[in-house]
Design an enzyme around this catalytic site. Structure first.
Site, PDB file in Angstrom:
ATOM      1  N   SER A   1      -2.618  -3.927   9.274  1.00 21.21           N
ATOM      2  CA  SER A   1      -3.511  -2.944   9.882  1.00 21.21           C
ATOM      3  C   SER A   1      -4.293  -3.662  10.967  1.00 21.21           C
ATOM      4  CB  SER A   1      -4.468  -2.410   8.813  1.00 21.21           C
ATOM      5  OG  SER A   1      -5.559  -1.710   9.385  1.00 21.21           O
TER       6      SER A   1
ATOM      7  N   TYR B   1      -9.955  -3.319   1.326  1.00 21.20           N
ATOM      8  CA  TYR B   1      -8.852  -3.016   2.247  1.00 21.20           C
ATOM      9  C   TYR B   1      -8.764  -4.072   3.339  1.00 21.20           C
ATOM     10  CZ  TYR B   1      -5.804  -0.144   5.238  1.00 21.20           C
ATOM     11  OH  TYR B   1      -4.763   0.328   6.005  1.00 21.20           O
TER      12      TYR B   1
END
Length: 260
Positions: free
Chosen positions: A142, A155
């Site tokens: 990401s 995350y």
């Protein structure tokens, strides 16, 4: 000849979203995607969709945090096709809370899916890749592999961790012609992101439109979401590499949100 002629590619979390797009694209270019997902019915539906277009696909039930399920899914794939050429470790979730009251159980759950899942699926595939002297491993990172956002402690930690994992595998796998790379998308309007919009609006006390414009897309050059097709382009780029020249790398696909 198709770019992925009969290459067998296991894609985790492939029943929907980015994973499904990657599987469809592999099939369209002659590859055989293995749709590995928690939801076997949805995985089978994706496999059937591919078969309806005269491709081949195989659905397996897989909780990527369960070592026995991972090993079985990989073993069943090898039993059916005799090999496993490509792994796309894509399965993931998102949970948002302020750091100060982030439930430890949620922290552990998110890290297990993103990091344990990547480790377990890679480990299960590697013995077959090493024996074949061929393997392409792609982790779904990401922009949060490079940057941080509020409310996303586990995350961001997990996505940073995948870059380290890829670098280790790049060094260990090189002599076996196994590469490892990370694709790092910006915000893609998948169910995962759609779910975050109202959650972040509530947490930050702003409207959903403000979340999209002023939080998610604020740093892009054009205010545009990344698409599943954009992400698939990058995954297939790494998967098609013919040698070790592209290994241990991370490629950001984000409309300029993060530049390096």
């Amino acid at each position: 000849m198709a770019r992925f002629n009969k290459r067998v590619a296991m894609v985790t979390g492939a029943a929907s979203g980015i994973g499904k797009e990657i599987a469809l694209r592999f099939a369209a270019e002659g590859g055989i995607p293995v749709i590995a997902d928690l939801n076997l019915d949805a995985a089978q539906a994706t496999a059937n969709e591919i078969k309806s277009k005269h491709g081949d696909a195989f659905a397996v039930s897989m909780d990527v945090t369960d070592e026995a399920q991972v090993e079985k899914g990989v073993a069943d794939t090898v039993a059916k096709y005799g090999k496993i050429d490509i792994l796309v470790s894509n399965a993931g979730i998102q949970i948002v809370h302020p750091f100060v009251d982030f439930p430890y159980s949620d922290w552990k759950k998110l890290l297990a899916i993103h990091l344990d899942g990547a480790f377990l699926t890679t480990k299960a595939c590697l013995k077959h890749m090493y024996a074949a002297k061929y393997g392409r491993v792609i982790y779904m990172g990401s922009v949060h592999s490079k940057e941080a956002s509020k409310l996303k402690a586990p995350y961001v930690t997990a996505k940073h961790g995948l870059i380290g994992l890829a670098k280790v595998l790049a060094k260990e796998g090189a002599e076996y012609n196994v590469t490892a790379n990370v694709v790092c998308p910006g915000f893609v309007r998948t169910p995962l992101v759609e779910k975050q919009i109202p959650e972040q609006a509530q947490q930050l006390g702003i409207t959903e439109e403000q979340v999209i414009k002023n939080v998610m897309l604020k740093e892009t050059v054009d205010g545009e979401f990344t698409t599943t097709d954009d992400v698939a382009d990058a995954v297939l780029f790494f998967a098609a590499a013919t040698n070790n020249v592209m290994t241990g790398q991370s490629l950001v696909v984000s409309h300029g949100w993060f530049m390096q």
